[in-house]
Motif scaffolding. Structure first.
Motif, short mmCIF file in Angstrom:
data_model
loop_
_atom_site.label_atom_id
_atom_site.label_comp_id
_atom_site.label_asym_id
_atom_site.label_seq_id
_atom_site.Cartn_x
_atom_site.Cartn_y
_atom_site.Cartn_z
N ARG A 185 -25.76 22.18 22.13
CA ARG A 185 -26.14 23.20 21.15
C ARG A 185 -25.30 24.45 21.43
O ARG A 185 -25.04 24.81 22.58
N TYR A 186 -24.86 25.07 20.34
CA TYR A 186 -24.05 26.28 20.45
C TYR A 186 -24.97 27.49 20.47
O TYR A 186 -25.74 27.69 19.55
N GLU A 187 -24.89 28.27 21.55
CA GLU A 187 -25.75 29.45 21.66
C GLU A 187 -24.95 30.70 21.30
O GLU A 187 -23.91 30.94 21.90
N THR A 188 -25.43 31.44 20.33
CA THR A 188 -24.70 32.66 19.95
C THR A 188 -25.31 33.86 20.65
O THR A 188 -26.54 34.04 20.62
N ILE A 189 -24.45 34.63 21.27
CA ILE A 189 -24.91 35.90 21.85
C ILE A 189 -23.88 36.98 21.49
O ILE A 189 -22.69 36.69 21.35
N SER A 238 -23.07 24.33 33.86
CA SER A 238 -23.74 25.01 32.74
C SER A 238 -23.03 26.33 32.42
O SER A 238 -22.95 26.72 31.24
N THR A 291 -28.93 19.93 26.68
CA THR A 291 -30.29 19.54 27.05
C THR A 291 -30.31 18.02 27.17
O THR A 291 -29.56 17.33 26.47
N ARG A 351 -24.79 24.77 25.33
CA ARG A 351 -25.91 24.44 26.20
C ARG A 351 -26.20 22.95 26.06
O ARG A 351 -26.19 22.42 24.95
N PHE A 390 -20.65 27.25 28.90
CA PHE A 390 -21.20 28.27 28.01
C PHE A 390 -20.13 28.74 27.02
O PHE A 390 -18.99 28.92 27.42
N PRO A 391 -20.41 28.88 25.72
CA PRO A 391 -21.71 28.99 25.05
C PRO A 391 -22.31 27.67 24.55
O PRO A 391 -23.19 27.70 23.70
#
Ligand code: SF4
Length: 149
Positions: free
Chosen positions: A97-101, A80, A89, A87, A84-85
């Motif tokens: 899914r692309y997680e933006t931070i 995991s 499931t 994710r 990253f980025p």
């Protein structure tokens, strides 16, 4: 992933020397991971830094990865983290899914300047997680999407 717990336990003695005393104490008190089968996570200190973080100056780095890159272990880090980025499931079916931070802004900017796409950047972990055949199909779909958009 459940099968990563033994990998984590095997790697720990080899990378412990990178960790700050506070993180070693936290591991002794609270353990290296928490959660339940199907949903494990590495333990965090004060709900912030993962216990496997160590610092080079003011830069936080992963001790598991450092040990792997230095040839001290054969397991890089949890998948995991490696992905990253992205994710993953698994319920009701496998989805990415692309997680933006905010912390990734500089990397995104560099990727745009150097024309490095996320699937290129994450080639190794995507193959590690889903296999080479899946990755090649995924790239074909991405290229097709680029052609028609
Ligand atoms: S990459 Fe993962 S295991 Fe390593 S320090 Fe970060 S959160 Fe922890």
């Amino acid at each position: 992933m459940d099968e990563e717990i033994p990998e984590l336990e095997r790697a720990f003695p080899a990378i412990a020397h990178y960790l700050p005393v506070r993180h070693l104490e936290a591991i002794q008190t609270s353990g290296m991971y928490e959660g339940e089968p199907g949903s494990w996570a590495t333990t965090c200190i004060d709900n912030k830094a993962c216990v496997f973080v160590y610092y080079e100056g003011d830069i936080a780095k992963c001790s598991l990865e450092k040990g792997y890159l230095n040839g001290e272990t054969t397991w890089r880090k949890p998948i995991s983290c490696h992905l990253f980025p992205i994710r993953v499931t698994s319920q009701p079916r496998t989805m990415l899914r692309y997680e933006t931070i905010e912390e990734c802004d500089a990397a995104v900017e560099r990727g745009e300047q150097e024309h490095i796409t996320l699937p290129d950047f994450l080639k190794e972990p995507l193959i590690r997680r889903f296999g080479e055949e899946w990755y090649n199909e995924f790239i074909e779909v991405c290229n097709e999407h680029k052609r028609i958009s």
